[in-house]
Design an enzyme around this catalytic site. Structure first.
Site, short mmCIF file in Angstrom:
data_model
loop_
_atom_site.label_atom_id
_atom_site.label_comp_id
_atom_site.label_asym_id
_atom_site.label_seq_id
_atom_site.Cartn_x
_atom_site.Cartn_y
_atom_site.Cartn_z
N ASP A 221 0.80 -1.22 0.00
CA ASP A 221 0.00 0.00 0.00
C ASP A 221 0.83 1.27 0.00
O ASP A 221 0.32 2.35 -0.26
CB ASP A 221 -0.92 0.02 1.22
CG ASP A 221 -1.98 -1.06 1.14
OD1 ASP A 221 -2.44 -1.35 0.03
OD2 ASP A 221 -2.36 -1.61 2.20
N ASP A 245 0.22 5.76 1.48
CA ASP A 245 -0.96 5.34 2.24
C ASP A 245 -0.83 5.87 3.67
O ASP A 245 -0.76 7.07 3.87
CB ASP A 245 -1.12 3.82 2.17
CG ASP A 245 -2.49 3.36 2.62
OD1 ASP A 245 -3.50 3.90 2.13
OD2 ASP A 245 -2.57 2.45 3.47
N ASP A 249 0.39 1.88 10.02
CA ASP A 249 -0.85 1.12 10.06
C ASP A 249 -0.60 -0.19 10.80
O ASP A 249 0.43 -0.84 10.59
CB ASP A 249 -1.34 0.79 8.64
CG ASP A 249 -2.00 1.99 7.96
OD1 ASP A 249 -1.93 3.10 8.51
OD2 ASP A 249 -2.55 1.80 6.86
N ARG A 301 -6.92 10.95 11.22
CA ARG A 301 -6.43 9.64 11.70
C ARG A 301 -5.17 9.77 12.55
O ARG A 301 -4.10 9.29 12.18
CB ARG A 301 -6.17 8.69 10.53
CG ARG A 301 -7.42 8.37 9.73
CD ARG A 301 -7.14 7.28 8.72
NE ARG A 301 -8.37 6.89 8.01
CZ ARG A 301 -8.46 5.90 7.13
NH1 ARG A 301 -7.38 5.18 6.87
NH2 ARG A 301 -9.60 5.62 6.55
#
Length: 490
Positions: A221, A245, A249, A301
């Protein structure tokens, strides 16, 4: 952040099943600590780290007024920088300084020191000795350092094996302009003091994951750091920006993670914690986010959570365009002692966002703010009702929060130490100086490269031989299992 992943030989399948639980729809309830690798009593984590923070704070108060004092009150930095020994001679002390849910990450503690001397990444299947990839894929504990300042452009994802520390102290190290770091089905990894930026998607290629296995990777990603079914992971003093991305994560049942003292900037989707709303194993995800600075040109986020426990403590949120903390699927969010500075946009003052959820549902979620400073009109919408809510909040605590008035002190060295704190290469430098990183001095005094040890690895003078891997029981067990599996495979 889904996709991928290696077509494994029987050895790796057996190791995977021995290390990670089978999950079914009957497993975890929302916000459960029943996950095999989640801490069964998060409140114990809180009490232990409270002791660490209180001790560091007392030391800072006692040292106040001493112009040469080392103590800052930040329990992580004070642990390794102010121990009375030169960190260059005692690099592995860092592994004793973790806090929060990722505090047990051993990294390469107990293993040899491997010095990266070659910034190239010409062959991801057969990496050359001296490269970062060569060290990262080795079995057993390894403490990876850098001989000098360097920029590493990875042609494919860097698949980091378990029990590794990537330690950028003493050199200015950029991982940029290519693929970046993937921690997949691994544990006990420490990533410290790296610039990670301009990461791009890669894949559709074979990539080596260990000395005995390589496999086909589908498209990645473009995350800065991707944690996929990982545990006992600690990211500290890194600067992350400009990735395709997410910057960090963590998905697919990852847990026992601490993200601390880092600097985030110039990005949209900063941090995703949780795979999807219906992926139940993420109910055991436990993440501490502490002493970080969320800087310029961030959108959202910081983090975006699903299920699990998320302790957001003593961070400085200086910028966002949409929101700071978001979530879905009933995560527990405990925000303590942070500073939230809202943007000028009157429609983006709210710190929190419940994603694609009706108020009648999210009003039961346990989200709280305690001791946070709200600036420029920022506001936090708390939620949660009914018996046991306070106990849930306490369970989510993993670090004793200090007063938000101390945010400047706690985050003053957030980002990469010894140079520009962010990835600008210019202003915004940390106040910590490591001195020259020219030539091989970046490896630390006394760490002259002597040559190649077993497997062709570069070791420093005085480093243990590869046989000392077996002082770590985790590695010995895995080694025995691997031998058995290899025999069966044949």
């Amino acid at each position: 952040m889904l996709r991928r992943h290696l077509c494994c030989l029987s050895t790796h399948i057996l190791l995977l099943f021995c290390s990670f639980p089978f999950f079914s729809a009957a497993l975890p309830f929302p916000n459960s600590s029943a996950h095999t690798h989640a801490h069964p009593d998060p409140d114990f984590v809180a009490r232990e780290v409270q002791r660490q923070v209180a001790y560091s704070n007392r030391r800072a108060l006692l040292a106040a007024g001493d112009k040469d004092q080392c103590i800052t009150g930040n329990p992580i930095d004070d642990c390794w920088r102010c121990s009375g020994s030169d960190w260059r001679e005692d690099r592995q002390r860092l592994a004793e300084c973790g806090i929060g849910f990722g505090r047990d990450a051993l990294g390469g503690k107990g293993g040899p020191i491997y010095v990266v001397t070659d910034p190239s990444d010409r062959d991801p299947v057969n990496p050359a000795p001296g490269t970062l990839r060569y060290g990262a894929i080795q079995d057993g504990p390894l403490w990876i350092t850098f001989a000098r300042d360097m920029t590493i452009r990875l042609n494919e994802e860097l698949l980091v094996n378990s029990f590794k520390t990537i330690d950028g102290r003493g050199a200015v190290v950029h991982i940029a302009g290519g693929a970046c770091i993937t921690l997949q089905y691994v544990s006990n990894v420490i990533i410290h003091n790296l610039h990670i930026h301009h990461c791009v998607s890669a894949g559709e290629a074979n990539v080596r994951a260990s000395p005995t296995h390589y496999g086909w990777r589908t498209r990645s990603d473009g995350d800065g750091i991707s944690i996929y079914s990982g545990r006992k992971i600690w990211v500290d003093h890194c600067a992350l920006s400009y990735c395709a991305d997410g910057l960090i994560d963590a998905i697919m049942g990852s847990t026992a993670i601490t993200i601390s003292n880092s600097y985030f900037s110039h990005h949209d989707d900063v941090m995703l914690l949780g795979h999807s709303d219906d992926y139940l194993p993420d109910s055991g995800m436990q993440v501490t986010i502490a002493f970080n600075r969320f800087g310029e040109e961030l959108v959202q986020r910081m983090p975006r959570c699903r299920r699990g426990y998320f302790h957001v403590v003593n961070n400085d949120f200086t910028s966002w365009e949409m929101y700071a903390i978001g979530g879905s699927a009933n995560p527990t969010v405990n925000s303590q002692g942070n500073r939230y500075i809202a943007p000028a946009n009157s429609n983006a003052k709210e710190v929190t966002k419940r994603v694609d959820t009706e108020e009648k549902d999210w009003s039961k979620w346990n989200w709280r703010t305690e001791g946070d400073v709200m600036a420029n009109g920022a506001f936090f919408v708390a939620s949660g009702a009914g018996a046991g809510v306070e106990a849930k909040y306490a369970m989510a605590e993993s670090v004793d929060p200090k007063s938000a008035a101390l945010i400047d002190q706690l985050t003053m060295n957030a980002g990469v130490l010894g140079g520009a704190r962010d990835n600008s290469g210019g202003a915004g430098s940390s106040s910590v100086s490591y001195g020259s990183a020219d030539g091989d001095k970046g490896a630390g005094s006394g760490e002259q490269v002597l040559g190649y040890g077993s497997f062709g690895m570069v070791f420093s003078s005085g480093a243990p031989t590869p046989l000392t891997y077996c002082i770590t029981p985790h590695f010995c067990s895995s080694f025995v299992i691997a031998l058995i599996a290899l025999r069966l495979h044949r």
